[in-house]
Design a protein around this motif. Structure first.
Motif, PDB file in Angstrom:
ATOM      1  N   THR A  66      33.875  46.395  36.192  1.00  0.00           N
ATOM      2  CA  THR A  66      34.047  44.948  36.316  1.00  0.00           C
ATOM      3  C   THR A  66      33.627  44.245  35.037  1.00  0.00           C
ATOM      4  OG1 THR A  66      33.658  45.094  38.695  1.00  0.00           O
ATOM      5  CG2 THR A  66      33.442  42.925  37.704  1.00  0.00           C
ATOM      6  N   SER A  67      32.495  44.636  34.473  1.00  0.00           N
ATOM      7  CA  SER A  67      32.022  44.033  33.219  1.00  0.00           C
ATOM      8  C   SER A  67      32.962  44.339  32.057  1.00  0.00           C
ATOM      9  CB  SER A  67      30.620  44.536  32.887  1.00  0.00           C
ATOM     10  OG  SER A  67      29.715  44.167  33.887  1.00  0.00           O
ATOM     11  N   LEU A  68      33.476  45.559  32.011  1.00  0.00           N
ATOM     12  CA  LEU A  68      34.419  45.928  30.953  1.00  0.00           C
ATOM     13  C   LEU A  68      35.664  45.060  31.012  1.00  0.00           C
ATOM     14  CD1 LEU A  68      35.507  47.934  28.743  1.00  0.00           C
ATOM     15  CD2 LEU A  68      36.474  49.212  30.662  1.00  0.00           C
ATOM     16  N   PHE A  69      36.204  44.867  32.202  1.00  0.00           N
ATOM     17  CA  PHE A  69      37.406  44.049  32.343  1.00  0.00           C
ATOM     18  C   PHE A  69      37.126  42.594  31.968  1.00  0.00           C
ATOM     19  CE2 PHE A  69      38.658  47.298  35.741  1.00  0.00           C
ATOM     20  CZ  PHE A  69      39.327  48.079  34.816  1.00  0.00           C
TER      21      PHE A  69
ATOM     22  N   ALA B 119      36.859  42.341  28.195  1.00  0.00           N
ATOM     23  CA  ALA B 119      38.151  42.533  27.541  1.00  0.00           C
ATOM     24  C   ALA B 119      39.117  41.396  27.847  1.00  0.00           C
ATOM     25  CB  ALA B 119      38.762  43.864  27.975  1.00  0.00           C
ATOM     26  N   GLY B 120      38.683  40.426  28.639  1.00  0.00           N
ATOM     27  CA  GLY B 120      39.549  39.294  28.965  1.00  0.00           C
ATOM     28  C   GLY B 120      40.544  39.588  30.069  1.00  0.00           C
ATOM     29  N   LEU B 121      40.350  40.686  30.779  1.00  0.00           N
ATOM     30  CA  LEU B 121      41.232  41.051  31.893  1.00  0.00           C
ATOM     31  C   LEU B 121      40.615  40.500  33.178  1.00  0.00           C
ATOM     32  CD1 LEU B 121      41.928  44.728  30.827  1.00  0.00           C
ATOM     33  CD2 LEU B 121      43.350  42.723  30.406  1.00  0.00           C
ATOM     34  N   VAL B 122      40.853  39.227  33.413  1.00  0.00           N
ATOM     35  CA  VAL B 122      40.194  38.514  34.503  1.00  0.00           C
ATOM     36  C   VAL B 122      40.660  39.002  35.873  1.00  0.00           C
ATOM     37  CG1 VAL B 122      39.795  36.240  35.479  1.00  0.00           C
ATOM     38  CG2 VAL B 122      39.922  36.514  33.010  1.00  0.00           C
ATOM     39  N   THR B 123      41.942  39.195  36.036  1.00  0.00           N
ATOM     40  CA  THR B 123      42.486  39.566  37.344  1.00  0.00           C
ATOM     41  C   THR B 123      41.912  40.885  37.866  1.00  0.00           C
ATOM     42  OG1 THR B 123      44.488  38.340  36.835  1.00  0.00           O
ATOM     43  CG2 THR B 123      44.601  39.888  38.671  1.00  0.00           C
ATOM     44  N   PRO B 124      41.866  41.955  37.057  1.00  0.00           N
ATOM     45  CA  PRO B 124      41.252  43.182  37.571  1.00  0.00           C
ATOM     46  C   PRO B 124      39.770  43.017  37.902  1.00  0.00           C
ATOM     47  CG  PRO B 124      42.547  43.674  35.617  1.00  0.00           C
ATOM     48  CD  PRO B 124      42.498  42.181  35.745  1.00  0.00           C
TER      49      PRO B 124
ATOM     50  N   ILE C 217      38.226  40.284  38.939  1.00  0.00           N
ATOM     51  CA  ILE C 217      38.135  39.552  40.209  1.00  0.00           C
ATOM     52  C   ILE C 217      38.565  40.446  41.370  1.00  0.00           C
ATOM     53  CG2 ILE C 217      39.115  37.639  41.534  1.00  0.00           C
ATOM     54  CD1 ILE C 217      39.216  36.050  38.906  1.00  0.00           C
ATOM     55  N   ALA C 218      39.626  41.215  41.166  1.00  0.00           N
ATOM     56  CA  ALA C 218      40.117  42.093  42.236  1.00  0.00           C
ATOM     57  C   ALA C 218      39.059  43.110  42.642  1.00  0.00           C
ATOM     58  CB  ALA C 218      41.390  42.801  41.775  1.00  0.00           C
ATOM     59  N   LEU C 219      38.369  43.710  41.674  1.00  0.00           N
ATOM     60  CA  LEU C 219      37.335  44.685  42.011  1.00  0.00           C
ATOM     61  C   LEU C 219      36.173  44.019  42.738  1.00  0.00           C
ATOM     62  CD1 LEU C 219      37.089  47.020  38.888  1.00  0.00           C
ATOM     63  CD2 LEU C 219      38.085  47.506  41.112  1.00  0.00           C
TER      64      LEU C 219
ATOM     65  N   LEU D 120      37.389  54.160  42.594  1.00  0.00           N
ATOM     66  CA  LEU D 120      38.670  54.818  42.302  1.00  0.00           C
ATOM     67  C   LEU D 120      39.723  53.798  41.856  1.00  0.00           C
ATOM     68  CD1 LEU D 120      38.797  57.450  45.176  1.00  0.00           C
ATOM     69  CD2 LEU D 120      38.285  57.836  42.746  1.00  0.00           C
ATOM     70  N   ALA D 121      39.715  52.625  42.480  1.00  0.00           N
ATOM     71  CA  ALA D 121      40.627  51.563  42.043  1.00  0.00           C
ATOM     72  C   ALA D 121      40.290  51.136  40.618  1.00  0.00           C
ATOM     73  CB  ALA D 121      40.541  50.364  42.991  1.00  0.00           C
ATOM     74  N   GLY D 122      39.000  51.042  40.299  1.00  0.00           N
ATOM     75  CA  GLY D 122      38.581  50.686  38.946  1.00  0.00           C
ATOM     76  C   GLY D 122      39.026  51.714  37.917  1.00  0.00           C
ATOM     77  N   VAL D 123      38.900  52.993  38.266  1.00  0.00           N
ATOM     78  CA  VAL D 123      39.361  54.054  37.360  1.00  0.00           C
ATOM     79  C   VAL D 123      40.866  53.922  37.132  1.00  0.00           C
ATOM     80  CG1 VAL D 123      39.714  56.545  37.132  1.00  0.00           C
ATOM     81  CG2 VAL D 123      37.511  55.671  37.892  1.00  0.00           C
ATOM     82  N   GLY D 124      41.613  53.698  38.199  1.00  0.00           N
ATOM     83  CA  GLY D 124      43.064  53.550  38.065  1.00  0.00           C
ATOM     84  C   GLY D 124      43.449  52.355  37.207  1.00  0.00           C
ATOM     85  N   ILE D 125      42.786  51.226  37.429  1.00  0.00           N
ATOM     86  CA  ILE D 125      43.079  50.032  36.636  1.00  0.00           C
ATOM     87  C   ILE D 125      42.690  50.260  35.177  1.00  0.00           C
ATOM     88  CG2 ILE D 125      42.499  47.589  36.288  1.00  0.00           C
ATOM     89  CD1 ILE D 125      42.073  47.435  39.348  1.00  0.00           C
ATOM     90  N   TRP D 126      41.553  50.924  34.952  1.00  0.00           N
ATOM     91  CA  TRP D 126      41.115  51.200  33.586  1.00  0.00           C
ATOM     92  C   TRP D 126      42.107  52.108  32.866  1.00  0.00           C
ATOM     93  CZ3 TRP D 126      39.093  55.999  31.677  1.00  0.00           C
ATOM     94  CH2 TRP D 126      38.665  55.936  30.361  1.00  0.00           C
ATOM     95  N   LEU D 127      42.569  53.156  33.557  1.00  0.00           N
ATOM     96  CA  LEU D 127      43.545  54.056  32.936  1.00  0.00           C
ATOM     97  C   LEU D 127      44.841  53.320  32.609  1.00  0.00           C
ATOM     98  CD1 LEU D 127      43.026  57.295  35.062  1.00  0.00           C
ATOM     99  CD2 LEU D 127      42.402  56.932  32.656  1.00  0.00           C
ATOM    100  N   ALA D 128      45.240  52.415  33.496  1.00  0.00           N
ATOM    101  CA  ALA D 128      46.480  51.666  33.267  1.00  0.00           C
ATOM    102  C   ALA D 128      46.340  50.629  32.165  1.00  0.00           C
ATOM    103  CB  ALA D 128      46.911  50.980  34.567  1.00  0.00           C
TER     104      ALA D 128
END
Length: 148
Positions: free
Chosen positions: A26-29, A32-37, A39-41, A78-86
């Motif tokens: 969550t902090s990484l996103f 990095a300015g990736l607000v939607t991921p 918030i989603a997490l 697991l959702a965070g890992v998937g979003i990070w990989l994407a």
């Protein structure tokens, strides 16, 4: 009875470890300015917990309730890992585009937005700042490191 307490402690310990990594994503996103991921997490942790508790109780009884937080944290991780990989490519491009000059310009812009005038009253080292606000330091990182 002590077996139940031990099971709860193990479930909470595992959930705490996984929660740390979820918070890291969550902090990484956010950074990095990736607000939607981000918030989603954050929302997924709260939204998924209630149905998992209810279904855990229905299907597994007390054990389902005890492990509900752990299951929730693992799913969000697991959702965070998937979003990070994407989004690794977007994060890498953002890091490559960064520079010290760009960071200084953003810091200067933030100082101006907060009501401080660069180089004048309200700026770092100035006489005053709006009440309840701390003025930002506008000195480059190298200068601070070398003066310390």
């Amino acid at each position: 009875m002590p077996a139940i307490g031990l099971t709860v402690l193990v479930a909470q310990l595992v959930a705490t470890v996984v929660n740390g990594f979820t918070g890291l994503f969550t902090s990484l996103f956010q950074a990095a300015g990736l607000v939607t991921p981000a918030i989603a997490l954050s929302m997924a942790q709260g939204i998924l917990f209630v149905p998992i508790v209810l279904l855990g109780d229905l299907w597994f009884g007390l054990a389902g309730i005890m492990w509900a937080l752990t299951r929730t944290e693992v799913l969000v991780f697991l959702a965070g890992v998937g979003i990070w990989l994407a989004s690794r490519g977007r994060i890498d491009r953002g890091l490559a585009a960064g520079s010290e000059e760009r960071a200084e310009a953003a810091l200067e812009q933030a100082t101006v937005r907060r009501g401080a005038r660069p180089g004048g009253a309200g700026a770092a080292g100035g006489a005053s700042a709006p009440q309840g606000r701390v003025p930002l330091r506008a000195t480059p990182l190298r200068s601070r490191a070398s003066s310390a």
